[in-house]
Scaffold this motif. Structure first.
Motif, PDB file in Angstrom:
ATOM      1  N   ARG A 260       0.815  -1.213   0.000  1.00  0.00           N
ATOM      2  CA  ARG A 260       0.000   0.000   0.000  1.00  0.00           C
ATOM      3  C   ARG A 260       0.854   1.271   0.000  1.00  0.00           C
ATOM      4  NH1 ARG A 260      -5.506  -0.751  -1.151  1.00  0.00           N
ATOM      5  NH2 ARG A 260      -5.683  -3.024  -0.994  1.00  0.00           N
ATOM      6  N   THR A 261       0.378   2.270  -0.724  1.00  0.00           N
ATOM      7  CA  THR A 261       0.992   3.591  -0.782  1.00  0.00           C
ATOM      8  C   THR A 261      -0.096   4.648  -0.609  1.00  0.00           C
ATOM      9  OG1 THR A 261       2.706   2.793  -2.297  1.00  0.00           O
ATOM     10  CG2 THR A 261       2.371   5.173  -2.169  1.00  0.00           C
ATOM     11  N   PRO A 262       0.097   5.601   0.323  1.00  0.00           N
ATOM     12  CA  PRO A 262       1.139   5.654   1.347  1.00  0.00           C
ATOM     13  C   PRO A 262       0.953   4.508   2.350  1.00  0.00           C
ATOM     14  CG  PRO A 262      -0.555   7.292   1.796  1.00  0.00           C
ATOM     15  CD  PRO A 262      -0.889   6.713   0.459  1.00  0.00           C
ATOM     16  N   PRO A 263       1.970   4.217   3.151  1.00  0.00           N
ATOM     17  CA  PRO A 263       1.914   3.040   4.025  1.00  0.00           C
ATOM     18  C   PRO A 263       1.128   3.280   5.311  1.00  0.00           C
ATOM     19  CG  PRO A 263       4.007   4.120   4.295  1.00  0.00           C
ATOM     20  CD  PRO A 263       3.286   4.870   3.197  1.00  0.00           C
ATOM     21  N   ASP A 264      -0.075   3.786   5.174  1.00  0.00           N
ATOM     22  CA  ASP A 264      -0.923   4.038   6.341  1.00  0.00           C
ATOM     23  C   ASP A 264      -1.767   2.793   6.605  1.00  0.00           C
ATOM     24  OD1 ASP A 264       0.085   6.599   6.754  1.00  0.00           O
ATOM     25  OD2 ASP A 264      -1.326   7.491   5.340  1.00  0.00           O
ATOM     26  N   VAL A 265      -1.104   1.785   7.139  1.00  0.00           N
ATOM     27  CA  VAL A 265      -1.701   0.476   7.418  1.00  0.00           C
ATOM     28  C   VAL A 265      -1.143  -0.006   8.758  1.00  0.00           C
ATOM     29  CG1 VAL A 265      -2.133  -1.854   6.528  1.00  0.00           C
ATOM     30  CG2 VAL A 265      -1.630   0.007   4.920  1.00  0.00           C
ATOM     31  N   LEU A 266      -1.969  -0.659   9.539  1.00  0.00           N
ATOM     32  CA  LEU A 266      -1.504  -1.191  10.818  1.00  0.00           C
ATOM     33  C   LEU A 266      -2.155  -2.538  11.100  1.00  0.00           C
ATOM     34  CD1 LEU A 266      -4.054  -0.844  12.944  1.00  0.00           C
ATOM     35  CD2 LEU A 266      -3.218   1.496  13.090  1.00  0.00           C
ATOM     36  N   THR A 267      -1.538  -3.250  12.014  1.00  0.00           N
ATOM     37  CA  THR A 267      -2.059  -4.542  12.464  1.00  0.00           C
ATOM     38  C   THR A 267      -2.312  -4.499  13.960  1.00  0.00           C
ATOM     39  OG1 THR A 267      -0.926  -5.795  10.731  1.00  0.00           O
ATOM     40  CG2 THR A 267      -1.575  -7.008  12.707  1.00  0.00           C
ATOM     41  N   VAL A 268      -3.490  -4.940  14.356  1.00  0.00           N
ATOM     42  CA  VAL A 268      -3.823  -5.152  15.770  1.00  0.00           C
ATOM     43  C   VAL A 268      -3.601  -6.628  16.059  1.00  0.00           C
ATOM     44  CG1 VAL A 268      -5.611  -5.009  17.535  1.00  0.00           C
ATOM     45  CG2 VAL A 268      -5.544  -3.308  15.691  1.00  0.00           C
ATOM     46  N   TRP A 269      -2.657  -6.929  16.932  1.00  0.00           N
ATOM     47  CA  TRP A 269      -2.226  -8.306  17.239  1.00  0.00           C
ATOM     48  C   TRP A 269      -2.743  -8.641  18.633  1.00  0.00           C
ATOM     49  CZ3 TRP A 269      -0.143 -12.081  19.988  1.00  0.00           C
ATOM     50  CH2 TRP A 269       0.572 -13.114  19.376  1.00  0.00           C
ATOM     51  N   LEU A 270      -3.871  -9.346  18.699  1.00  0.00           N
ATOM     52  CA  LEU A 270      -4.549  -9.641  19.965  1.00  0.00           C
ATOM     53  C   LEU A 270      -4.089 -10.980  20.523  1.00  0.00           C
ATOM     54  CD1 LEU A 270      -6.889  -9.016  22.025  1.00  0.00           C
ATOM     55  CD2 LEU A 270      -8.368 -10.331  20.473  1.00  0.00           C
ATOM     56  N   ALA A 271      -3.652 -10.986  21.772  1.00  0.00           N
ATOM     57  CA  ALA A 271      -3.197 -12.216  22.406  1.00  0.00           C
ATOM     58  C   ALA A 271      -4.389 -13.051  22.877  1.00  0.00           C
ATOM     59  CB  ALA A 271      -2.286 -11.895  23.589  1.00  0.00           C
ATOM     60  N   VAL A 272      -4.547 -14.227  22.278  1.00  0.00           N
ATOM     61  CA  VAL A 272      -5.556 -15.184  22.728  1.00  0.00           C
ATOM     62  C   VAL A 272      -4.990 -16.006  23.881  1.00  0.00           C
ATOM     63  CG1 VAL A 272      -7.032 -17.115  22.039  1.00  0.00           C
ATOM     64  CG2 VAL A 272      -6.594 -15.239  20.433  1.00  0.00           C
TER      65      VAL A 272
END
Length: 240
Positions: free
Chosen positions: A124-136
């Motif tokens: 993706r451009t611009p790199p305005d992307v994130l990941t939410v990493w939820l601990a199970v």
């Protein structure tokens, strides 16, 4: 999520990753575990090969992909108002859900993840992307926590090459400083949120304790597909 919102935003901008304590409470996590169990037993067995990745034993599930397309529970979970409120501030635009997936790291057999930047996959451009990493499950120093290079999201998109790792087909092809990593230890219900250009990696899980993470990926509405990055990703997947 009682932490100071502005402090989270400032830390994310500076370091490219934050730890959010108690994103979801115990009651919500119990429902998430029930949904994951149901998904694994009732939905996953009928999924196409593109939507499930196994460990080398061919039995243990490493990744479940595109869960939001197969089960409304996970699509609705990603629409949680409190979660979206924080994502909106971090991603710098109206958030659009890209994916819900798992990185399972089963006990004894969970494989490691090579160092990479997620935008090698998201393209993706611009790199305005994130990941939410939820601990199970609890994420400890022993069972393969995700480690991050602080501030590496500011380095731009670095070279990648095919990794040969199923489920993580692209690996970093550039030196990086892992001398002082941010190590993502978590209690169940806690989360990591990281920028798509933060360098991160994890070791295998050789313990008796599973380490399942449920991931929700969001992009800003204005973050469009980059054809060059997409071509590189396609080549990496084909090589793997």
């Amino acid at each position: 999520m009682p932490q100071d919102r502005q402090k989270l935003v400032d830390t994310y901008q500076a370091e490219g990753v934050i730890r959010v304590r108690k994103l979801f409470d115990a009651s919500r996590m119990a429902k998430i575990r029930q949904a994951l169990d149901r998904y694994s037993t009732q939905i996953a067995p009928s999924l196409p090969a593109s939507d499930v990745t196994f460990e080398k034993d061919g039995v243990s599930v490493r990744n479940l992909w595109r869960m939001e397309k197969h089960d409304a529970f996970f699509n609705d979970l990603a629409g949680d108002e409190q979660l979206l409120g924080l994502v909106l501030e971090l991603v710098q635009g109206d958030p659009v859900l890209m994916a819900v997936e798992t990185f399972n790291k089963p006990a004894k057999t969970g494989s490691g993840v090579p160092a990479h930047q997620d935008n090698a996959y998201f393209c993706r451009t611009p790199p305005d992307v994130l990941t939410v990493w939820l601990a199970v499950d609890a994420v400890t120093l022993a069972n393969g926590p995700v480690s991050y290079v602080r501030g590496s999201h500011k380095l731009g998109m670095l070279p990648h090459k095919p990794s040969g790792v199923a489920g993580n087909s692209m690996g970093l092809d550039a030196p990086y400083d892992d001398s002082d990593p941010f190590v993502g230890t978590l209690d169940p219900g806690d989360a990591l949120i990281h920028h798509c250009q933060s360098i991160h990696y994890s070791a295998p899980n050789t313990t008796d304790q599973p380490r399942c993470g449920l991931l929700m990926v969001f992009r800003a509405e204005h973050a469009l597909e980059d054809p060059e990055l997409k071509q590189q990703y396609a080549m990496g997947g084909a090589a793997t």
